[in-house]
Design an enzyme around this catalytic site. Sequence first.
Site, PDB file in Angstrom:
ATOM      1  N   LYS B 181       0.841  -1.201   0.000  1.00 30.84           N
ATOM      2  CA  LYS B 181       0.000   0.000   0.000  1.00 30.84           C
ATOM      3  C   LYS B 181       0.873   1.245   0.000  1.00 30.84           C
ATOM      4  O   LYS B 181       1.607   1.494   0.956  1.00 30.84           O
ATOM      5  CB  LYS B 181      -0.924   0.057   1.211  1.00 30.84           C
ATOM      6  CG  LYS B 181      -1.924   1.208   1.087  1.00 30.84           C
ATOM      7  CD  LYS B 181      -2.638   1.519   2.390  1.00 30.84           C
ATOM      8  CE  LYS B 181      -1.912   2.544   3.227  1.00 30.84           C
ATOM      9  NZ  LYS B 181      -1.871   3.902   2.662  1.00 30.84           N
ATOM     10  N   GLY B 233       7.208   4.454   8.479  1.00 27.89           N
ATOM     11  CA  GLY B 233       6.340   5.585   8.789  1.00 27.89           C
ATOM     12  C   GLY B 233       6.631   6.099  10.189  1.00 27.89           C
ATOM     13  O   GLY B 233       7.738   5.939  10.702  1.00 27.89           O
ATOM     14  N   THR B 235       6.623   6.656  14.288  1.00 22.55           N
ATOM     15  CA  THR B 235       6.750   5.780  15.447  1.00 22.55           C
ATOM     16  C   THR B 235       5.373   5.522  16.062  1.00 22.55           C
ATOM     17  O   THR B 235       5.086   4.410  16.506  1.00 22.55           O
ATOM     18  CB  THR B 235       7.708   6.408  16.474  1.00 22.55           C
ATOM     19  OG1 THR B 235       9.035   6.385  15.912  1.00 22.55           O
ATOM     20  CG2 THR B 235       7.729   5.648  17.792  1.00 22.55           C
ATOM     21  N   GLU B 236       4.523   6.533  16.025  1.00 22.09           N
ATOM     22  CA  GLU B 236       3.180   6.395  16.587  1.00 22.09           C
ATOM     23  C   GLU B 236       2.398   5.282  15.879  1.00 22.09           C
ATOM     24  O   GLU B 236       1.842   4.380  16.520  1.00 22.09           O
ATOM     25  CB  GLU B 236       2.466   7.743  16.421  1.00 22.09           C
ATOM     26  CG  GLU B 236       1.136   7.838  17.103  1.00 22.09           C
ATOM     27  CD  GLU B 236       0.396   9.110  16.684  1.00 22.09           C
ATOM     28  OE1 GLU B 236       0.957   9.929  15.924  1.00 22.09           O
ATOM     29  OE2 GLU B 236      -0.763   9.256  17.108  1.00 22.09           O
ATOM     30  N   GLU B 255      10.479   0.628  10.151  1.00 18.62           N
ATOM     31  CA  GLU B 255      11.422   1.755  10.008  1.00 18.62           C
ATOM     32  C   GLU B 255      10.654   2.997  10.410  1.00 18.62           C
ATOM     33  O   GLU B 255       9.747   3.429   9.696  1.00 18.62           O
ATOM     34  CB  GLU B 255      11.895   1.897   8.557  1.00 18.62           C
ATOM     35  CG  GLU B 255      12.697   0.744   8.021  1.00 18.62           C
ATOM     36  CD  GLU B 255      14.095   0.661   8.591  1.00 18.62           C
ATOM     37  OE1 GLU B 255      14.493   1.553   9.374  1.00 18.62           O
ATOM     38  OE2 GLU B 255      14.787  -0.313   8.265  1.00 18.62           O
ATOM     39  N   CYS B 289      13.253  10.624   7.620  1.00 17.62           N
ATOM     40  CA  CYS B 289      13.242  10.084   8.981  1.00 17.62           C
ATOM     41  C   CYS B 289      14.624  10.153   9.619  1.00 17.62           C
ATOM     42  O   CYS B 289      14.753  10.258  10.822  1.00 17.62           O
ATOM     43  CB  CYS B 289      12.710   8.661   8.982  1.00 17.62           C
ATOM     44  SG  CYS B 289      13.499   7.621   7.750  1.00 17.62           S
ATOM     45  N   GLU B 386       9.838  14.787  16.294  1.00 14.98           N
ATOM     46  CA  GLU B 386      10.192  14.824  14.887  1.00 14.98           C
ATOM     47  C   GLU B 386       9.325  15.863  14.184  1.00 14.98           C
ATOM     48  O   GLU B 386       8.104  15.783  14.219  1.00 14.98           O
ATOM     49  CB  GLU B 386       9.956  13.435  14.282  1.00 14.98           C
ATOM     50  CG  GLU B 386      10.491  13.286  12.887  1.00 14.98           C
ATOM     51  CD  GLU B 386      10.401  11.846  12.385  1.00 14.98           C
ATOM     52  OE1 GLU B 386       9.429  11.158  12.725  1.00 14.98           O
ATOM     53  OE2 GLU B 386      11.308  11.434  11.651  1.00 14.98           O
TER      54      GLU B 386
END
Lengths: 281, 478
Positions: B181, B233, B235-236, B255, B289, B386
């Site tokens: 996706k 994507g 961390t959340e 990651e 990132c 971030e």
Amino acid sequence: MSGRLEVMKTYKLYINGAFPRTESGRSYEITSNKGEFLANACLASRKDLRDAVVAARAAQPGWAKATAFNRGQIMYRIAEMLEGRSDQFAQEISLQTGASAKESLQEVSDSVDLLVWYAGWSDKLPSLAGSTNPVSGPFYNFTVPEALGVVGAIAPIDKPLLGFVATVAPILVSGNTAVALASSTAPLSAISFAEVVATSDLPNGVLNILSGQQSELAPWFASHMDIDGLDISGLPIDQHGAIKEAGVENLKRISAFTKTTEPGRILAFMEAKTVWHPIGN
Amino acid sequence: MNFEYAAAPESRSVVKIDPEYGHFINGKWVNGSSHFNTINPATEEVLSRIALGTAADVDAAVKAARNTFDKSWSKLSGRERGKYLFRIARIMQERAREFAVLETLDNGKPIRESRDVDVPLSAAHFFYHAGWADKLEYAGVDTTTAPHGVVGQIIPWNFPLLMLAWKVAPALATGNTVVLKPAETTSLTALLFAQVCQQAGLPDGVVNIVTGDGSTGSAIVNHPGIDKIAFTGSTEVGKLIARAVAPTNKSLTLELGGKGANIVFGDAAIDETVEGIVNGIFFNQGHVCCAGSRLILQESIADEVLEKLKRRMDKIRVGDPLDKNTDLGAINSAEQLAKIRELTAAGEAEGAGRWSSNCALPENGFWFAPTIFTGVTQAHRIAREEIFGPVLSVLTFRTPAEAIEKANNTPFGLSAGIWSEKGSNILWATQQLRAGVIWANTFNKFDPASPFGGYKESGWGREGGRHGLSAYLKGSAK
């Protein structure tokens, strides 16, 4: 009555190179497989776990900084110390599990041999698991495995010595420090193993050993934010999902293993670090 | 001195965009049940309409992937598998210009970057992994050669095609089939990649692409027919996925985010360092990132570095991403721009000093001027969270130990930079830093042969190199 009365050992925890009782003041009865009283083991609490993590965290940079050769020698020294006390360990295993004298002695020699096997990996695995990487550009690029940090370990219930050694040896050899929970039903071997460790030049705090109940402590191991990795080989499989879920908050590296001799047990608790530097003048 | 640049736009006529797209399932285009717009973030022009994948679409894709895995793909020799990957790499090179223009239109990144970084690296990733397909028994210590089966892959919007390559190439090389996706705002290059798979003659069902939003991703994560999830994507979201996957037998690699420290020691070569700082935080609009988003300067050279950095930042050309002179393109979405604004406002409110380059921003589209904050403390949100934009937080240090302490004072551990002319100091700092990728006297370099991934809350596992392969092999250690 004639003869002398045996001096029995008080089994305590092993935290930061010392043998404290649990701060909770609790104990639980360890019996032989026939139900005879063997000892009152410490029923470690969440606070004991936290104290052990503090000790393990403080000891970790120094242990990781020790040369691989030095770590290998100390691991080998643990094997030497254990070998010398084979009979005592065998007897203790038999008392707890009902295994025959021969079986228990075998478990001790297997544990000694396993320590020797892992000791030898200290200065070899990094060259096999690392790499220099041929990138497309004027850069020197390499990857090295590094110790993860503080690793928790839930040792198996059966094989109270071999299972414990198979869990902690691969964690320690790479430069991690550990907080390990002994077999809940047969913790005496692991606590006696602390005496071996204490005379093997392993720096204080590198290995910390708790006795207590898996059901009480495993969730605290999983959710502790300063534990970087967790070996749950000793937990029943139906509990792995909940423990993994509880470990997500700090993205703990959680693994379980079945084989005792497996380099993957070491690598599961290492991180790969990749370094780039330009080439030129 | 004032440089004037004539506009040098890349032609967009090389690429044909359909008004509407479906999903790519089992080698065929399947109509979506509903659609959403994908826009050019530099102009807000609607580029196309993208299908919103439903649980049924995901289910069809998983079934196709499973069927192909069981019936043919898992039985194909590594050598033959590898040849498909070589074909894909070649076709991507042949259609490189098309991919570059499309990526820039859909993502907002400068054409210079999509043309020179994203697309060539993507092709290189397939070329690299193609060669692994028939050599898996040499892939590492305690690795197996068995694929997982069906792999669900969810990728971000910052490097749409490159992240696809990072995911799909190793999965295919190791013999897995894929349900991928792309990110909601950047689906177009993935859909063009589907055409590449068709041209390469890749068997139907090996690569399936379902477009959509978070609900589509969730359907992939929770689908019982998937054996492994790979996610790049935040961390959340990574933690949400990890919790969902925990009680299952699915394997998982992540990651996630970062707050990379870029440490400049007093002995660094200042001019090169300034270039490196700019590349570290302003590459790809800071939508990276592993960006060097925390600049940690030794006090002795802090003033000099900041003065030169500001002078250099004033020369960064912000504007039309299709212009070959452009250095900094558009912010990918209104949502991301709002997030950057919120965090920079917090930076000012918490007392850090804000400075932005003096550049004109286009009227339409989503833009943010290159910005630095000085006087940042470790407690400030802009030092901890971030931002994922062209915003640099500057901290200072006196002793090397203090630099390391500050650098490691974060739950993230993806990247770090070191600027110093002294080899032993570089290697010392390299050992102390808790990060998966360390750039010394350089920054933001990537290569298929170089493992990439984070310590701590920056993720699980590596991508690229020998280390990245093991994630796609069953029961393998690193």
